[in-house]
Design a protein around this motif. Structure first.
Motif, mmCIF file in Angstrom:
data_model
loop_
_atom_site.group_PDB
_atom_site.id
_atom_site.type_symbol
_atom_site.label_atom_id
_atom_site.label_comp_id
_atom_site.label_asym_id
_atom_site.label_seq_id
_atom_site.Cartn_x
_atom_site.Cartn_y
_atom_site.Cartn_z
ATOM 1 N N ILE A 290 -8.566 -21.165 52.272
ATOM 2 C CA ILE A 290 -8.310 -20.428 51.026
ATOM 3 C C ILE A 290 -8.931 -19.031 51.116
ATOM 4 C CG2 ILE A 290 -8.857 -20.331 48.558
ATOM 5 C CD1 ILE A 290 -8.620 -23.410 48.561
ATOM 6 N N LEU A 291 -10.158 -18.959 51.625
ATOM 7 C CA LEU A 291 -10.827 -17.660 51.775
ATOM 8 C C LEU A 291 -10.090 -16.794 52.787
ATOM 9 C CD1 LEU A 291 -14.563 -18.830 51.869
ATOM 10 C CD2 LEU A 291 -13.275 -17.992 49.909
ATOM 11 N N ALA A 292 -9.712 -17.395 53.920
ATOM 12 C CA ALA A 292 -9.012 -16.641 54.958
ATOM 13 C C ALA A 292 -7.643 -16.180 54.473
ATOM 14 C CB ALA A 292 -8.865 -17.499 56.215
ATOM 15 N N GLY A 293 -6.919 -17.069 53.805
ATOM 16 C CA GLY A 293 -5.599 -16.723 53.300
ATOM 17 C C GLY A 293 -5.647 -15.620 52.258
ATOM 18 N N GLY A 294 -6.663 -15.675 51.421
ATOM 19 C CA GLY A 294 -6.817 -14.625 50.423
ATOM 20 C C GLY A 294 -6.951 -13.256 51.067
ATOM 21 N N GLN A 295 -7.739 -13.194 52.137
ATOM 22 C CA GLN A 295 -7.964 -11.927 52.837
ATOM 23 C C GLN A 295 -6.740 -11.504 53.639
ATOM 24 O OE1 GLN A 295 -10.977 -10.383 52.538
ATOM 25 N NE2 GLN A 295 -12.061 -12.027 51.508
ATOM 26 N N LEU A 296 -6.171 -12.440 54.419
ATOM 27 C CA LEU A 296 -5.111 -12.102 55.369
ATOM 28 C C LEU A 296 -3.743 -11.929 54.715
ATOM 29 C CD1 LEU A 296 -6.090 -14.585 58.241
ATOM 30 C CD2 LEU A 296 -6.453 -12.103 58.216
ATOM 31 N N ILE A 297 -3.461 -12.726 53.696
ATOM 32 C CA ILE A 297 -2.126 -12.700 53.101
ATOM 33 C C ILE A 297 -2.079 -11.822 51.845
ATOM 34 C CG2 ILE A 297 -0.287 -14.100 52.080
ATOM 35 C CD1 ILE A 297 -1.333 -16.456 53.801
ATOM 36 N N ILE A 298 -2.945 -12.094 50.897
ATOM 37 C CA ILE A 298 -2.906 -11.349 49.636
ATOM 38 C C ILE A 298 -3.615 -10.003 49.769
ATOM 39 C CG2 ILE A 298 -3.615 -11.373 47.203
ATOM 40 C CD1 ILE A 298 -3.283 -14.444 47.326
ATOM 41 N N GLY A 299 -4.772 -10.002 50.409
ATOM 42 C CA GLY A 299 -5.501 -8.759 50.652
ATOM 43 C C GLY A 299 -6.452 -8.365 49.536
ATOM 44 N N ARG A 300 -7.482 -7.612 49.917
ATOM 45 C CA ARG A 300 -8.479 -7.143 48.956
ATOM 46 C C ARG A 300 -7.989 -5.909 48.204
ATOM 47 N NH1 ARG A 300 -12.154 -7.719 53.373
ATOM 48 N NH2 ARG A 300 -12.276 -5.453 53.565
ATOM 49 N N ILE A 301 -8.508 -5.747 47.000
ATOM 50 C CA ILE A 301 -8.311 -4.513 46.248
ATOM 51 C C ILE A 301 -8.999 -3.382 47.011
ATOM 52 C CG2 ILE A 301 -8.994 -3.307 44.118
ATOM 53 C CD1 ILE A 301 -8.722 -6.036 42.684
ATOM 54 N N LYS A 302 -8.370 -2.234 47.081
ATOM 55 C CA LYS A 302 -8.950 -1.092 47.779
ATOM 56 C C LYS A 302 -10.309 -0.744 47.180
ATOM 57 C CE LYS A 302 -7.936 3.636 49.282
ATOM 58 N NZ LYS A 302 -6.978 4.770 49.219
ATOM 59 N N GLY A 303 -11.306 -0.648 48.040
ATOM 60 C CA GLY A 303 -12.659 -0.339 47.585
ATOM 61 C C GLY A 303 -13.559 -1.555 47.479
ATOM 62 N N GLN B 72 -21.520 -4.812 43.962
ATOM 63 C CA GLN B 72 -20.122 -5.039 43.588
ATOM 64 C C GLN B 72 -19.923 -6.427 42.993
ATOM 65 O OE1 GLN B 72 -17.221 -4.241 46.661
ATOM 66 N NE2 GLN B 72 -17.183 -2.058 46.145
ATOM 67 N N PHE B 73 -20.598 -7.425 43.549
ATOM 68 C CA PHE B 73 -20.517 -8.771 42.976
ATOM 69 C C PHE B 73 -20.952 -8.750 41.516
ATOM 70 C CE2 PHE B 73 -21.225 -11.256 47.230
ATOM 71 C CZ PHE B 73 -20.018 -10.761 47.697
ATOM 72 N N ALA B 74 -22.050 -8.062 41.251
ATOM 73 C CA ALA B 74 -22.578 -7.986 39.891
ATOM 74 C C ALA B 74 -21.567 -7.327 38.950
ATOM 75 C CB ALA B 74 -23.894 -7.213 39.877
ATOM 76 N N LYS B 75 -20.922 -6.277 39.425
ATOM 77 C CA LYS B 75 -19.949 -5.559 38.593
ATOM 78 C C LYS B 75 -18.711 -6.421 38.329
ATOM 79 C CE LYS B 75 -21.233 -0.834 39.908
ATOM 80 N NZ LYS B 75 -20.752 0.451 40.469
ATOM 81 N N ASN C 41 -5.779 -10.720 30.469
ATOM 82 C CA ASN C 41 -6.750 -9.643 30.320
ATOM 83 C C ASN C 41 -6.790 -8.704 31.523
ATOM 84 O OD1 ASN C 41 -8.313 -10.236 27.695
ATOM 85 N ND2 ASN C 41 -8.257 -12.232 28.696
ATOM 86 N N ASP C 42 -5.855 -8.910 32.465
ATOM 87 C CA ASP C 42 -5.689 -8.019 33.618
ATOM 88 C C ASP C 42 -7.030 -7.728 34.302
ATOM 89 O OD1 ASP C 42 -4.418 -6.390 35.471
ATOM 90 O OD2 ASP C 42 -4.534 -4.605 34.211
ATOM 91 N N VAL C 43 -7.733 -8.786 34.664
ATOM 92 C CA VAL C 43 -9.051 -8.616 35.276
ATOM 93 C C VAL C 43 -8.943 -7.901 36.624
ATOM 94 C CG1 VAL C 43 -11.096 -9.807 36.149
ATOM 95 C CG2 VAL C 43 -10.008 -10.598 34.054
ATOM 96 N N SER C 44 -7.919 -8.221 37.411
ATOM 97 C CA SER C 44 -7.755 -7.529 38.691
ATOM 98 C C SER C 44 -7.549 -6.030 38.473
ATOM 99 C CB SER C 44 -6.555 -8.113 39.460
ATOM 100 O OG SER C 44 -6.841 -9.417 39.914
ATOM 101 N N GLY C 45 -6.772 -5.671 37.461
ATOM 102 C CA GLY C 45 -6.565 -4.268 37.147
ATOM 103 C C GLY C 45 -7.844 -3.573 36.735
ATOM 104 N N LYS C 46 -8.660 -4.280 35.980
ATOM 105 C CA LYS C 46 -9.931 -3.699 35.543
ATOM 106 C C LYS C 46 -10.909 -3.549 36.693
ATOM 107 C CE LYS C 46 -9.613 -5.028 30.689
ATOM 108 N NZ LYS C 46 -8.174 -5.340 30.678
ATOM 109 N N ILE C 47 -10.847 -4.487 37.651
ATOM 110 C CA ILE C 47 -11.677 -4.359 38.846
ATOM 111 C C ILE C 47 -11.247 -3.110 39.637
ATOM 112 C CG2 ILE C 47 -12.215 -5.383 41.105
ATOM 113 C CD1 ILE C 47 -12.179 -8.132 39.716
ATOM 114 N N LYS C 48 -9.951 -2.894 39.729
ATOM 115 C CA LYS C 48 -9.446 -1.705 40.421
ATOM 116 C C LYS C 48 -9.970 -0.422 39.793
ATOM 117 C CE LYS C 48 -5.057 -3.569 42.139
ATOM 118 N NZ LYS C 48 -3.567 -3.483 42.100
ATOM 119 N N GLU C 49 -10.019 -0.395 38.467
ATOM 120 C CA GLU C 49 -10.504 0.799 37.759
ATOM 121 C C GLU C 49 -12.012 0.971 37.907
ATOM 122 O OE1 GLU C 49 -9.376 0.396 33.696
ATOM 123 O OE2 GLU C 49 -7.250 0.119 34.132
ATOM 124 N N PHE C 50 -12.716 -0.150 37.963
ATOM 125 C CA PHE C 50 -14.163 -0.160 37.818
ATOM 126 C C PHE C 50 -14.893 -0.047 39.165
ATOM 127 C CE2 PHE C 50 -18.192 -2.248 36.352
ATOM 128 C CZ PHE C 50 -18.447 -1.379 35.299
#
Length: 332
Positions: free
Chosen positions: A110-123, A158-161, A321-330
């Motif tokens: 699950i961790l590997a697939g998240g990184q390799l397939i879906i990918g991290r938010i830039k930053g 970043q984890f804290a944020k 609540n678009d948490v991924s979007g807020k992470i991108k902004e923050f």
């Protein structure tokens, strides 16, 4: 109606697809704006659903021919088993057909697939697993509980944020308090990572950092967000889970140990059930992998229907609540 589309990996868990499907059906009843994509063995899934009463437009069976087991090498399995229920579910999120994936399968995959397939938010430097832990007060968010060991101080920040954003927008806690796991309350205590991270967190104006938290204070709910490196985090969470089960077992044994205690147990059964339910993980959802371009939620391998339903509820709040979007902004 515009649906929230959630993929559910029905293979890989300990209990087979039966409980997963039951939890999925309950999730549909709870959330009328959800459509589910069930990935796995088509014949088994059709058999599980044949007598169920549900809106046929809101469940899509995505048949797959492979399964990633718990004993396989995570990265190799993700790269080679393209038609596994997990990888197909990840691809649905990657392609934008689904907003989230829920899986009880191989944690490493699950961790590997998240990184390799879906990918991290830039930053985003690392993607932590975040889990809600029960406390005497309200549940706290604990991260990282198993994804990233040997990290740098700026990653902890970043984890804290991200944890603060999650608690604010998914759990509805205004200005959530953030603490770092330490061996004492004093700022000068801790290992090299904690000592280097503490002043960085202290300087953050965009989180409510309250200092260190000792592991014994976690069950009392003294912080809304608790940050740790994954090795420490995983040890704490596993001890938390094991101790809870041991205590429940001892309490049950004491209540059934004699005729008198059985009568007492009958008298306090209702209030005891309510009290112990606060420490049940089944209604807290799963562990989201924060910082990905799409949402992935890991639930326990032995999850039953209630955990699946809770995870669906969790995904809905996250997406609404678009948490991924807020992470991108923050996150910078």
């Amino acid at each position: 109606m515009e649906y929230i589309n959630i993929a559910i990996d029905t293979l890989g868990g300990d209990n087979g697809p039966s409980y997963i499907v039951k939890g999925a059906l309950n999730g549909l009843k709870e959330n009328p704006n959800v459509r589910l994509y069930l990935t796995g063995n088509k014949e088994l899934l059709e058999n599980e659903l044949k007598d169920a009463d549900y809106d046929k437009n809101r469940i899509v069976i995505v048949g797959t021919t492979e399964e990633i087991t718990t004993h396989e090498h995570p990265v190799e399995a993700v790269r080679t088993k393209k038609d596994s229920s997990l990888v197909v579910g990840m691809q649905l999120v990657k392609d934008g057909k689904c907003d989230a994936l829920i899986s009880s399968g191989n944690s490493g995959a699950i961790l590997a697939g998240g990184q390799l397939i879906i990918g991290r938010i830039k930053g985003v430097k690392r993607t932590p697993l975040a889990i809600m832990v029960p406390t005497l007060d309200k549940p706290s968010l604990f991260l990282d509980c198993g994804a990233n060991v040997d990290i740098k101080p700026e990653v902890m920040v970043q984890f804290a944020k991200m944890g603060s954003l999650y608690m604010q927008h998914v759990e509805g806690i205004k200005d959530p308090s953030v603490a770092i796991v330490n061996i004492g309350a004093e700022e000068e205590k801790g290992n090299a990572l904690v000592k280097a991270t503490y002043p960085l967190l202290k300087e953050c104006d965009d989180i409510n950092f309250i200092g260190s938290i000792e592991s014994r204070d976690i069950p009392y709910g003294k912080a809304d967000v608790i940050v740790a490196e994954a090795f420490v985090g995983n040890v704490i969470i596993k001890l938390y889970e094991g101790l809870s089960k041991a205590l429940f077992k001892e309490i049950k044994g004491a209540m059934l140990s004699s005729f008198t205690s059985k009568i007492g147990a009958m008298l306090i059964k209702k209030s005891m059930k309510k009290t112990l339910s606060k420490f049940s993980a089944s209604n807290k959802g799963g562990a989201p992998l924060l910082g990905l371009e799409g949402l992935v939620v890991k639930i326990h391998g032995n999850s039953k229907d209630q955990e699946v339903t809770s995870a669906i509820r969790q995904c809905v709040e996250f997406i609404k609540n678009d948490v991924s979007g807020k992470i991108k902004e923050f996150i910078v």
